[in-house]
Design a protein around this motif. Sequence first.
Motif, PDB file in Angstrom:
ATOM      1  N   LEU A  12       0.834  -1.198   0.000  1.00  0.00           N
ATOM      2  CA  LEU A  12       0.000   0.000   0.000  1.00  0.00           C
ATOM      3  C   LEU A  12       0.871   1.251   0.000  1.00  0.00           C
ATOM      4  CD1 LEU A  12      -2.784  -1.092   2.509  1.00  0.00           C
ATOM      5  CD2 LEU A  12      -3.018  -0.838   0.032  1.00  0.00           C
ATOM      6  N   ASP A  13       1.944   1.231   0.782  1.00  0.00           N
ATOM      7  CA  ASP A  13       2.885   2.352   0.775  1.00  0.00           C
ATOM      8  C   ASP A  13       3.592   2.470  -0.571  1.00  0.00           C
ATOM      9  OD1 ASP A  13       2.286   2.987   3.401  1.00  0.00           O
ATOM     10  OD2 ASP A  13       3.978   1.866   4.238  1.00  0.00           O
ATOM     11  N   GLU A  14       3.939   1.341  -1.152  1.00  0.00           N
ATOM     12  CA  GLU A  14       4.699   1.310  -2.396  1.00  0.00           C
ATOM     13  C   GLU A  14       3.863   1.732  -3.605  1.00  0.00           C
ATOM     14  OE1 GLU A  14       7.866   0.133  -5.163  1.00  0.00           O
ATOM     15  OE2 GLU A  14       7.873   0.509  -3.023  1.00  0.00           O
ATOM     16  N   GLN A  15       2.621   1.263  -3.643  1.00  0.00           N
ATOM     17  CA  GLN A  15       1.867   1.344  -4.889  1.00  0.00           C
ATOM     18  C   GLN A  15       0.953   2.555  -5.020  1.00  0.00           C
ATOM     19  OE1 GLN A  15       0.235  -2.120  -6.702  1.00  0.00           O
ATOM     20  NE2 GLN A  15       1.501  -3.544  -5.556  1.00  0.00           N
ATOM     21  N   PHE A  16       0.755   3.330  -3.964  1.00  0.00           N
ATOM     22  CA  PHE A  16      -0.141   4.482  -4.070  1.00  0.00           C
ATOM     23  C   PHE A  16       0.633   5.772  -3.847  1.00  0.00           C
ATOM     24  CE2 PHE A  16      -3.118   1.055  -3.633  1.00  0.00           C
ATOM     25  CZ  PHE A  16      -4.146   1.437  -4.481  1.00  0.00           C
ATOM     26  N   LEU A  17       0.411   6.719  -4.754  1.00  0.00           N
ATOM     27  CA  LEU A  17       1.115   7.996  -4.732  1.00  0.00           C
ATOM     28  C   LEU A  17       0.466   8.960  -3.750  1.00  0.00           C
ATOM     29  CD1 LEU A  17       1.508   8.350  -8.609  1.00  0.00           C
ATOM     30  CD2 LEU A  17       3.114   7.306  -6.986  1.00  0.00           C
ATOM     31  N   ALA A  18       1.154  10.062  -3.486  1.00  0.00           N
ATOM     32  CA  ALA A  18       0.676  11.018  -2.482  1.00  0.00           C
ATOM     33  C   ALA A  18      -0.657  11.644  -2.859  1.00  0.00           C
ATOM     34  CB  ALA A  18       1.727  12.110  -2.267  1.00  0.00           C
ATOM     35  N   ASP A  19      -0.951  11.762  -4.168  1.00  0.00           N
ATOM     36  CA  ASP A  19      -2.223  12.370  -4.573  1.00  0.00           C
ATOM     37  C   ASP A  19      -3.365  11.361  -4.663  1.00  0.00           C
ATOM     38  OD1 ASP A  19      -1.800  11.004  -6.963  1.00  0.00           O
ATOM     39  OD2 ASP A  19      -1.425  12.786  -8.163  1.00  0.00           O
ATOM     40  N   CYS A  46      -8.920  -2.941  -2.307  1.00  0.00           N
ATOM     41  CA  CYS A  46      -8.706  -2.398  -0.954  1.00  0.00           C
ATOM     42  C   CYS A  46     -10.023  -2.346  -0.182  1.00  0.00           C
ATOM     43  CB  CYS A  46      -8.086  -1.014  -1.032  1.00  0.00           C
ATOM     44  SG  CYS A  46      -6.373  -0.991  -1.609  1.00  0.00           S
ATOM     45  N   ILE A  47     -11.092  -1.949  -0.861  1.00  0.00           N
ATOM     46  CA  ILE A  47     -12.408  -1.909  -0.225  1.00  0.00           C
ATOM     47  C   ILE A  47     -12.822  -3.311   0.224  1.00  0.00           C
ATOM     48  CG2 ILE A  47     -14.878  -1.613  -0.718  1.00  0.00           C
ATOM     49  CD1 ILE A  47     -14.111   0.868  -2.377  1.00  0.00           C
ATOM     50  N   GLU A  48     -12.589  -4.306  -0.609  1.00  0.00           N
ATOM     51  CA  GLU A  48     -12.964  -5.682  -0.263  1.00  0.00           C
ATOM     52  C   GLU A  48     -12.222  -6.154   0.990  1.00  0.00           C
ATOM     53  OE1 GLU A  48     -14.291  -7.814  -4.408  1.00  0.00           O
ATOM     54  OE2 GLU A  48     -12.149  -7.672  -4.001  1.00  0.00           O
ATOM     55  N   ILE A  49     -10.943  -5.819   1.088  1.00  0.00           N
ATOM     56  CA  ILE A  49     -10.171  -6.228   2.260  1.00  0.00           C
ATOM     57  C   ILE A  49     -10.685  -5.523   3.516  1.00  0.00           C
ATOM     58  CG2 ILE A  49      -7.898  -6.230   3.335  1.00  0.00           C
ATOM     59  CD1 ILE A  49      -6.713  -6.364   0.482  1.00  0.00           C
ATOM     60  N   LEU A  50     -10.870  -4.204   3.435  1.00  0.00           N
ATOM     61  CA  LEU A  50     -11.327  -3.447   4.607  1.00  0.00           C
ATOM     62  C   LEU A  50     -12.741  -3.859   5.007  1.00  0.00           C
ATOM     63  CD1 LEU A  50     -10.536  -1.259   6.621  1.00  0.00           C
ATOM     64  CD2 LEU A  50     -11.590   0.426   5.100  1.00  0.00           C
ATOM     65  N   TRP A  51     -13.585  -4.115   4.030  1.00  0.00           N
ATOM     66  CA  TRP A  51     -14.950  -4.577   4.298  1.00  0.00           C
ATOM     67  C   TRP A  51     -14.912  -5.893   5.073  1.00  0.00           C
ATOM     68  CZ3 TRP A  51     -19.385  -2.021   2.181  1.00  0.00           C
ATOM     69  CH2 TRP A  51     -20.601  -2.660   2.421  1.00  0.00           C
ATOM     70  N   LEU A  52     -14.070  -6.819   4.619  1.00  0.00           N
ATOM     71  CA  LEU A  52     -13.935  -8.117   5.279  1.00  0.00           C
ATOM     72  C   LEU A  52     -13.513  -7.935   6.734  1.00  0.00           C
ATOM     73  CD1 LEU A  52     -14.072 -11.184   4.403  1.00  0.00           C
ATOM     74  CD2 LEU A  52     -11.585 -11.085   4.298  1.00  0.00           C
ATOM     75  N   GLY A  62      -5.524  -1.519   8.775  1.00  0.00           N
ATOM     76  CA  GLY A  62      -6.772  -0.778   8.677  1.00  0.00           C
ATOM     77  C   GLY A  62      -6.543   0.692   8.381  1.00  0.00           C
ATOM     78  N   ARG A  63      -5.576   1.302   9.065  1.00  0.00           N
ATOM     79  CA  ARG A  63      -5.279   2.721   8.838  1.00  0.00           C
ATOM     80  C   ARG A  63      -4.794   2.972   7.411  1.00  0.00           C
ATOM     81  NH1 ARG A  63      -2.433   2.546  13.779  1.00  0.00           N
ATOM     82  NH2 ARG A  63      -0.487   2.686  12.595  1.00  0.00           N
ATOM     83  N   LYS A  64      -3.921   2.118   6.949  1.00  0.00           N
ATOM     84  CA  LYS A  64      -3.390   2.295   5.595  1.00  0.00           C
ATOM     85  C   LYS A  64      -4.484   2.103   4.547  1.00  0.00           C
ATOM     86  CE  LYS A  64       1.389   0.967   6.676  1.00  0.00           C
ATOM     87  NZ  LYS A  64       2.041   2.219   6.270  1.00  0.00           N
ATOM     88  N   LEU A  65      -5.346   1.115   4.744  1.00  0.00           N
ATOM     89  CA  LEU A  65      -6.440   0.895   3.792  1.00  0.00           C
ATOM     90  C   LEU A  65      -7.379   2.092   3.758  1.00  0.00           C
ATOM     91  CD1 LEU A  65      -7.252  -2.839   4.586  1.00  0.00           C
ATOM     92  CD2 LEU A  65      -6.475  -1.968   2.362  1.00  0.00           C
ATOM     93  N   GLU A  66      -7.712   2.624   4.924  1.00  0.00           N
ATOM     94  CA  GLU A  66      -8.607   3.785   4.966  1.00  0.00           C
ATOM     95  C   GLU A  66      -7.991   4.973   4.233  1.00  0.00           C
ATOM     96  OE1 GLU A  66      -9.747   4.676   8.928  1.00  0.00           O
ATOM     97  OE2 GLU A  66     -10.930   2.844   9.201  1.00  0.00           O
ATOM     98  N   LYS A  67      -6.708   5.203   4.433  1.00  0.00           N
ATOM     99  CA  LYS A  67      -6.033   6.314   3.767  1.00  0.00           C
ATOM    100  C   LYS A  67      -6.028   6.121   2.251  1.00  0.00           C
ATOM    101  CE  LYS A  67      -1.547   8.651   3.427  1.00  0.00           C
ATOM    102  NZ  LYS A  67      -0.137   8.662   3.899  1.00  0.00           N
ATOM    103  N   VAL A  68      -5.712   4.913   1.800  1.00  0.00           N
ATOM    104  CA  VAL A  68      -5.645   4.631   0.366  1.00  0.00           C
ATOM    105  C   VAL A  68      -7.026   4.749  -0.273  1.00  0.00           C
ATOM    106  CG1 VAL A  68      -5.337   2.746  -1.284  1.00  0.00           C
ATOM    107  CG2 VAL A  68      -3.538   3.260   0.367  1.00  0.00           C
ATOM    108  N   ILE A  69      -8.041   4.190   0.365  1.00  0.00           N
ATOM    109  CA  ILE A  69      -9.389   4.234  -0.201  1.00  0.00           C
ATOM    110  C   ILE A  69      -9.890   5.667  -0.283  1.00  0.00           C
ATOM    111  CG2 ILE A  69     -11.800   3.553   0.165  1.00  0.00           C
ATOM    112  CD1 ILE A  69     -10.648   0.969   1.497  1.00  0.00           C
ATOM    113  N   ASN A  70      -9.717   6.429   0.781  1.00  0.00           N
ATOM    114  CA  ASN A  70     -10.161   7.817   0.775  1.00  0.00           C
ATOM    115  C   ASN A  70      -9.427   8.614  -0.307  1.00  0.00           C
ATOM    116  OD1 ASN A  70     -11.490  10.267   1.923  1.00  0.00           O
ATOM    117  ND2 ASN A  70      -9.387  10.798   2.427  1.00  0.00           N
ATOM    118  N   GLY A  71      -8.107   8.455  -0.370  1.00  0.00           N
ATOM    119  CA  GLY A  71      -7.333   9.178  -1.381  1.00  0.00           C
ATOM    120  C   GLY A  71      -7.672   8.747  -2.791  1.00  0.00           C
ATOM    121  N   GLY A  72      -7.855   7.435  -2.975  1.00  0.00           N
ATOM    122  CA  GLY A  72      -8.151   6.911  -4.305  1.00  0.00           C
ATOM    123  C   GLY A  72      -9.514   7.323  -4.807  1.00  0.00           C
ATOM    124  N   LEU A  73     -10.525   7.304  -3.924  1.00  0.00           N
ATOM    125  CA  LEU A  73     -11.870   7.726  -4.322  1.00  0.00           C
ATOM    126  C   LEU A  73     -11.922   9.227  -4.548  1.00  0.00           C
ATOM    127  CD1 LEU A  73     -14.130   5.517  -2.004  1.00  0.00           C
ATOM    128  CD2 LEU A  73     -13.608   5.173  -4.423  1.00  0.00           C
TER     129      LEU A  73
END
Length: 544
Positions: free
Chosen positions: A195-202, A220-226, A239-250
Amino acid sequence: YKVFGFRKVSSISLTGQYIKNLSTYDDRLKYQQIDLEQKMITLQNEVVSFDVENVDWHPPNTKRLWRYSLHYFDFLRQEDLTNEIKGRIIDFWIAKNPQGTETAWEPYTLSLRVVNWIVWFSKNSDTNIQWIENLYMQCRWLRSNLELHILANHYFENLRAIFFASIYFSELQGVKGREVNDWRVFSIRQLCGQLDEQFLADGSHYERSPQYHCIMIKGCIEILWLIKKNNIDVGDELGRKLEKVINGGLSLLDDILRPDGKIPLFNDSSFDATPDIESLFGAGIELDIFKKKSDSIKDINLVEKHDSGYYGAKTSQDWILIDCGDIGPSYQPGHTHCDFLSYQLVVNGLDVVVDTGVFEYAPGEARSYARSTAAHNTLMINNSEQSELWDEFRVGRRAKKQYARATLAGDEFFFKGEYLGFPKLKGIRHEREIKAIFQEGHIRTLKVSDLVIAKQKLLDIEICNHIHFHPLIVISKQATNKYLLLYEGALVGSIAFDKNIQTALMTRPYYPEFGKEEVKTVITLKIDSDRMSYNFQFNDNFTS
């Protein structure tokens, strides 16, 4: 994407318990893949015979990506198929695809199938032990055959499948229980790193393909949902990293989407291969980690994403988006196109200037064209490519972003960007400026200006702009330096340029979906100079 050196694993008998009836995120397919009455299956717009009584898992004369999709088992989420039929198809698959079978057991294919089986098993009380034991063996095999030679979205899918399996089989005891626990510990640790590697700051996925960005956010949503819906204790970090990635990605999607809610087709992107985006937004809202913006027709929203390289402006009906993002990641540029400083344009809800899209991943003319500079709304210099494209998934010497910026002042949008490219010409920079004037929320004028900057003076130089129009746009020549743009007989606008520019109209393929080819019109503008510009004027009274 050749995979070799498969490592065999032994089969196993399960006598303990495994979790069933997990709460899983399930955005059901919005279209029918299998037609029982016609005995057909449709994948990537290609229809192939499909008899549930005798499934051909390796039909001849089908593309590799098509066969991949067949083995994903997405049709387990097709609502009009009974559980009996779905179970019968699983039985046939197990019988006809022993461990190591090509396509069926390739790690990426297997990873998507594992998640689909677990989602369906969790909702089906009639799962039998043969299915469960085969699923377990697939997971053991996957753990021993991770796609470390590919990484990127492939490795993420491997990890997602292993994590799902570690939750599904978490009640197994003894040696098998310890093995499952190892899956969980390994997948959590690796997912956090990826998650740190594959998602950019924006917020963008680093492969810079809007299609794969959506696929990754869905994963990511499927994992966090589970985790959340089943109260799974995985520690705080994942959980924290998934929330950050999902929020940023959406949030990034909310900014760059076209007015019709579809993705821009930059790099390897296709409308039909993208998850339902409104479903993704809905999941983010239900998980209480995302809030969607609300736009009115008169609001002009600036897009300036320096990490992913997306710049533009949009209202509820008009949209321009420019790509000035580096090729990435450096070790896996497989989904890259030569689209530096290319743009896409929607006016009054009508597609005007489009990207070529992608037809297939198999090597050949369609794949080569879709990735080429000429397939995008950008500049070619002396008939050379921005970057060296090798085979269907490789890139040699690469174009490199120099800078980009976008501003919005009142009703005026301005973009300026530059990259260093064209390696065969030994260092050429292409600088582009784009200026759009809005009126009451609609783009009324658009000017594109290009400049070529060389380290050493080129004795002979020819620059060529390709402008790709949606198939519904009809181009009519009005004068030597002006074309009219028509839609269903109505005047949309015009494009004008200097009289010393040579022009030509040609037809080229348009690939809005995998396996779907339409014909679009392309205007080419050529000049023996280091600079060129052209201007759009759009009709005030036009509505699509």
